[in-house]
Design a protein around this motif. Structure first.
Motif, mmCIF file in Angstrom:
data_model
loop_
_atom_site.group_PDB
_atom_site.id
_atom_site.type_symbol
_atom_site.label_atom_id
_atom_site.label_comp_id
_atom_site.label_asym_id
_atom_site.label_seq_id
_atom_site.Cartn_x
_atom_site.Cartn_y
_atom_site.Cartn_z
ATOM 1 N N GLY A 130 0.793 -1.224 0.000
ATOM 2 C CA GLY A 130 0.000 0.000 0.000
ATOM 3 C C GLY A 130 0.819 1.264 0.000
ATOM 4 N N LEU A 131 1.994 1.202 -0.634
ATOM 5 C CA LEU A 131 2.914 2.331 -0.657
ATOM 6 C C LEU A 131 3.061 2.897 -2.065
ATOM 7 C CD1 LEU A 131 5.788 0.944 1.611
ATOM 8 C CD2 LEU A 131 3.818 2.339 2.286
ATOM 9 N N SER A 132 3.306 4.197 -2.122
ATOM 10 C CA SER A 132 3.600 4.882 -3.376
ATOM 11 C C SER A 132 4.929 5.612 -3.254
ATOM 12 C CB SER A 132 2.500 5.905 -3.719
ATOM 13 O OG SER A 132 1.284 5.267 -4.033
ATOM 14 N N LEU A 133 5.632 5.716 -4.379
ATOM 15 C CA LEU A 133 6.841 6.530 -4.430
ATOM 16 C C LEU A 133 6.528 7.775 -5.241
ATOM 17 C CD1 LEU A 133 9.853 6.226 -3.407
ATOM 18 C CD2 LEU A 133 10.407 6.045 -5.824
ATOM 19 N N LEU A 134 6.617 8.902 -4.588
ATOM 20 C CA LEU A 134 6.310 10.189 -5.198
ATOM 21 C C LEU A 134 7.606 10.838 -5.668
ATOM 22 C CD1 LEU A 134 3.666 11.921 -5.518
ATOM 23 C CD2 LEU A 134 4.450 13.218 -3.530
ATOM 24 N N VAL A 135 7.613 11.308 -6.901
ATOM 25 C CA VAL A 135 8.730 12.089 -7.426
ATOM 26 C C VAL A 135 8.344 13.558 -7.401
ATOM 27 C CG1 VAL A 135 10.122 12.617 -9.468
ATOM 28 C CG2 VAL A 135 9.602 10.244 -8.889
ATOM 29 N N ILE A 136 9.201 14.370 -6.836
ATOM 30 C CA ILE A 136 8.999 15.821 -6.793
ATOM 31 C C ILE A 136 10.093 16.446 -7.633
ATOM 32 C CG2 ILE A 136 8.826 17.854 -5.319
ATOM 33 C CD1 ILE A 136 8.318 15.733 -2.973
ATOM 34 N N ASP A 137 9.753 16.756 -8.882
ATOM 35 C CA ASP A 137 10.704 17.391 -9.798
ATOM 36 C C ASP A 137 10.717 18.879 -9.499
ATOM 37 O OD1 ASP A 137 12.178 18.435 -11.865
ATOM 38 O OD2 ASP A 137 10.883 17.698 -13.479
ATOM 39 N N THR A 138 11.816 19.359 -8.914
ATOM 40 C CA THR A 138 11.903 20.771 -8.531
ATOM 41 C C THR A 138 11.947 21.697 -9.735
ATOM 42 O OG1 THR A 138 14.329 20.789 -8.490
ATOM 43 C CG2 THR A 138 13.177 20.124 -6.462
ATOM 44 N N ARG A 139 12.226 21.131 -10.895
ATOM 45 C CA ARG A 139 12.375 21.887 -12.144
ATOM 46 C C ARG A 139 13.561 22.851 -12.080
ATOM 47 N NH1 ARG A 139 6.523 23.934 -13.718
ATOM 48 N NH2 ARG A 139 7.425 24.136 -15.794
ATOM 49 N N VAL A 140 14.475 22.538 -11.168
ATOM 50 C CA VAL A 140 15.799 23.171 -11.177
ATOM 51 C C VAL A 140 16.685 22.240 -11.985
ATOM 52 C CG1 VAL A 140 17.763 23.937 -9.801
ATOM 53 C CG2 VAL A 140 15.425 24.208 -8.915
ATOM 54 N N SER A 141 17.022 22.642 -13.190
ATOM 55 C CA SER A 141 17.748 21.752 -14.088
ATOM 56 C C SER A 141 19.201 21.634 -13.677
ATOM 57 C CB SER A 141 17.653 22.254 -15.532
ATOM 58 O OG SER A 141 16.327 22.141 -16.010
ATOM 59 N N HIS A 142 19.764 20.483 -13.998
ATOM 60 C CA HIS A 142 21.182 20.248 -13.756
ATOM 61 C C HIS A 142 21.797 19.694 -15.033
ATOM 62 C CE1 HIS A 142 20.365 15.806 -12.417
ATOM 63 N NE2 HIS A 142 19.986 16.034 -13.635
ATOM 64 N N ALA A 143 23.118 19.737 -15.077
ATOM 65 C CA ALA A 143 23.842 19.201 -16.235
ATOM 66 C C ALA A 143 25.116 18.547 -15.730
ATOM 67 C CB ALA A 143 24.184 20.304 -17.244
ATOM 68 N N HIS A 144 25.246 17.230 -15.941
ATOM 69 C CA HIS A 144 26.388 16.510 -15.393
ATOM 70 C C HIS A 144 27.678 16.759 -16.162
ATOM 71 C CE1 HIS A 144 23.672 13.426 -13.181
ATOM 72 N NE2 HIS A 144 23.760 14.592 -12.570
ATOM 73 N N ALA A 145 27.588 17.357 -17.328
ATOM 74 C CA ALA A 145 28.803 17.655 -18.070
ATOM 75 C C ALA A 145 29.478 18.919 -17.542
ATOM 76 C CB ALA A 145 28.496 17.802 -19.563
ATOM 77 N N THR A 146 28.848 19.583 -16.580
ATOM 78 C CA THR A 146 29.439 20.788 -16.016
ATOM 79 C C THR A 146 30.092 20.475 -14.681
ATOM 80 O OG1 THR A 146 27.269 21.368 -15.115
ATOM 81 C CG2 THR A 146 27.870 22.325 -17.234
ATOM 82 N N GLY A 147 30.599 21.508 -14.003
ATOM 83 C CA GLY A 147 31.634 21.337 -13.004
ATOM 84 C C GLY A 147 31.339 20.603 -11.724
ATOM 85 N N GLY A 148 30.125 20.760 -11.130
ATOM 86 C CA GLY A 148 29.906 20.218 -9.805
ATOM 87 C C GLY A 148 30.073 18.719 -9.713
ATOM 88 N N TYR A 149 29.508 17.998 -10.659
ATOM 89 C CA TYR A 149 29.595 16.538 -10.652
ATOM 90 C C TYR A 149 31.045 16.101 -10.818
ATOM 91 C CZ TYR A 149 28.113 11.727 -11.732
ATOM 92 O OH TYR A 149 27.925 10.366 -11.720
ATOM 93 N N ALA A 150 31.742 16.694 -11.779
ATOM 94 C CA ALA A 150 33.133 16.326 -12.018
ATOM 95 C C ALA A 150 34.003 16.632 -10.814
ATOM 96 C CB ALA A 150 33.658 17.055 -13.255
ATOM 97 N N ALA A 151 33.717 17.739 -10.134
ATOM 98 C CA ALA A 151 34.508 18.099 -8.952
ATOM 99 C C ALA A 151 34.343 17.073 -7.845
ATOM 100 C CB ALA A 151 34.100 19.481 -8.452
ATOM 101 N N ARG A 152 33.115 16.551 -7.683
ATOM 102 C CA ARG A 152 32.905 15.532 -6.644
ATOM 103 C C ARG A 152 33.662 14.261 -6.996
ATOM 104 N NH1 ARG A 152 31.057 19.718 -5.673
ATOM 105 N NH2 ARG A 152 29.461 20.260 -4.151
ATOM 106 N N ARG A 153 33.649 13.895 -8.254
ATOM 107 C CA ARG A 153 34.370 12.679 -8.656
ATOM 108 C C ARG A 153 35.867 12.850 -8.428
ATOM 109 N NH1 ARG A 153 33.056 8.738 -13.711
ATOM 110 N NH2 ARG A 153 34.728 7.257 -13.350
ATOM 111 N N THR A 154 36.399 14.006 -8.777
ATOM 112 C CA THR A 154 37.822 14.274 -8.562
ATOM 113 C C THR A 154 38.178 14.208 -7.087
ATOM 114 O OG1 THR A 154 37.942 15.653 -10.548
ATOM 115 C CG2 THR A 154 39.634 15.998 -8.877
ATOM 116 N N SER A 155 37.298 14.740 -6.233
ATOM 117 C CA SER A 155 37.543 14.717 -4.799
ATOM 118 C C SER A 155 37.559 13.288 -4.259
ATOM 119 C CB SER A 155 36.459 15.539 -4.084
ATOM 120 O OG SER A 155 36.770 15.711 -2.725
#
Length: 393
Positions: A216-241
């Motif tokens: 009797g459970l549901s999984l709700l997705v809340i799309d904040t509509r704040v877009s992200h792009a993994h080809a840009t810096g934040g994701y790569a910086a975390r991987r480097t760290s």
């Protein structure tokens, strides 16, 4: 706002129709691949760790038609022009933009041993109802649909774990996003009402029943509509760290560390790198605990691991944003069993696990909280674990 879904179109039908409009004939076949929700296990995949995603109902479809030359042509419902290139001239540097996803897959197939020297070119048309930039892996849905379509149409005979590697290579080398293999594995290996428990070091995958509907459970997705792009810096910086932390601790990857190693890590690493490492180490354990608890107690008992995962991503890995934090906190305050951001971070979606009766309440309260803060109106919908990549027509 009222609860919504993203399923306003049928991607398979749209792909068939779009192919006929652009290329003037019926396609030889249509294949589709789902987006995914990562239930738990964030930024652990490229650290050789554990992840537990599942495929969702929202899908990307690709219609394919044969050609009598070596040209690849690709069109889509979300871009105005056809992109074309000779297969013999296809390299990671020869394509960019949205076409890098499907055309990158064609290149990557050759890198994994497929003999493309005698295959004929194809026309491709893509359609999708996977939200873009929502952290639901719209990119892997494209890659996996195209990978299976080309593999079957060209008779390459690659298995699904290899096709997942093909999709990852396309995203890493052609798109330029340093992502792990989780998304492609979830899209290709997913099954109805089940998650894919993946060991990203061995690539061993186990399909684990979720049992949400029966409980009797549901999984709700809340799309904040704040877009992200993994080809840009934040994701790569975390991987480097993470790579720097592993090197400083003398291990090949953070997978080799356990919570008992964190005291030594705190002594050897600067504060930021230590917190990055601590997230990965504790998140790996949360994945294992979630899978074990599902088996022993059922889905209603996994909430604390989801909640702890969000705190770790917010405070240690620092990949959340205020909109995600608000979505999670509001869902928790209104009775969710557990909630966390999902995906690579810096925007995208949160998920909340709750009893079915709370879905309209949490939906209403999250929308109201966003409006009160002046945030963009979120898109809120439930998802069900669904079948992975397949041929539809």
């Amino acid at each position: 706002m009222s609860e919504t879904t993203t399923g306003s179109i049928d991607p398979v039908a749209q792909a068939q129709h779009g192919f006929a409009e652009w290329f003037g004939r019926r396609p030889a076949g249509v294949w589709s691949s789902p987006g995914r929700v990562n239930l738990i296990g964030e930024h652990t995949d490229y650290n050789d760790g554990f992840v537990f995603p599942f495929a969702i109902e929202q899908r990307t479809a690709v219609a394919l038609g044969d050609r009598d030359d070596r040209m690849l042509r690709v069109a889509t419902s979300f871009a105005p022009d056809v992109v074309e290139i000779d297969l013999d001239l296809l390299t990671p540097e020869s394509v960019d933009g949205w076409s890098a996803y499907p055309l990158g897959v064609a290149w990557a197939l050759g890198e994994y041993g497929a003999d493309l020297s005698s295959v004929r070119g194809v026309d491709l048309y893509l359609a999708s109802d996977v939200p873009v930039g929502a952290g639901l892996s719209s990119s892997a849905a494209i890659e996996c649909a195209v990978a299976l379509a080309l593999d079957e149409h060209w008779g390459l005979g690659l298995d699904r774990p290899t096709l997942a590697k093909v999709g990852q290579l396309a995203e890493n080398r052609v798109v330029g996003a340093p992502t792990g293999i989780m998304d492609q594995s979830a899209s290709l290996l997913g099954e109805a009402d089940a998650g894919v428990f993946l060991d990203c070091r061995s690539l061993d995958a186990e399909v684990i029943p979720l049992g949400f509907a029966a409980a009797g459970l549901s999984l709700l997705v809340i799309d904040t509509r704040v877009s992200h792009a993994h080809a840009t810096g934040g994701y790569a910086a975390r991987r480097t760290s993470c790579e720097a932390g592993a090197a400083a601790l003398g291990v090949e990857s953070l997978r080799e560390l356990h919570e008992g190693d964190l005291a030594r890590a705190a002594e050897l690493l600067d504060d930021e790198t230590f917190r990055r490492v601590r997230h990965v180490v504790t998140e790996n354990q949360r994945v294992l605990d979630t899978v074990r608890t599902l088996h022993e107690q059922g889905p209603g008992a996994i909430g604390p691991f989801l909640d702890a995962s969000h705190v770790s991503m917010r405070d240690d890995f620092e990949i959340s944003v205020p909109e995600l934090d608000l979505a999670v906190a509001t869902a928790q305050a209104n009775g969710a069993i557990g909630a966390r951001m999902t995906g690579g971070g810096f925007g995208g979606s949160a998920i909340a696990l709750m009893i079915d009766a709370l879905v309209p309440i949490v939906t209403r309260e999250v929308a109201a909280a966003f409006a009160e803060r002046g945030y963009r109106e979120p898109s809120i919908f439930t998802v069900r674990a669904s079948q992975g990549t397949r041929r539809d027509v």
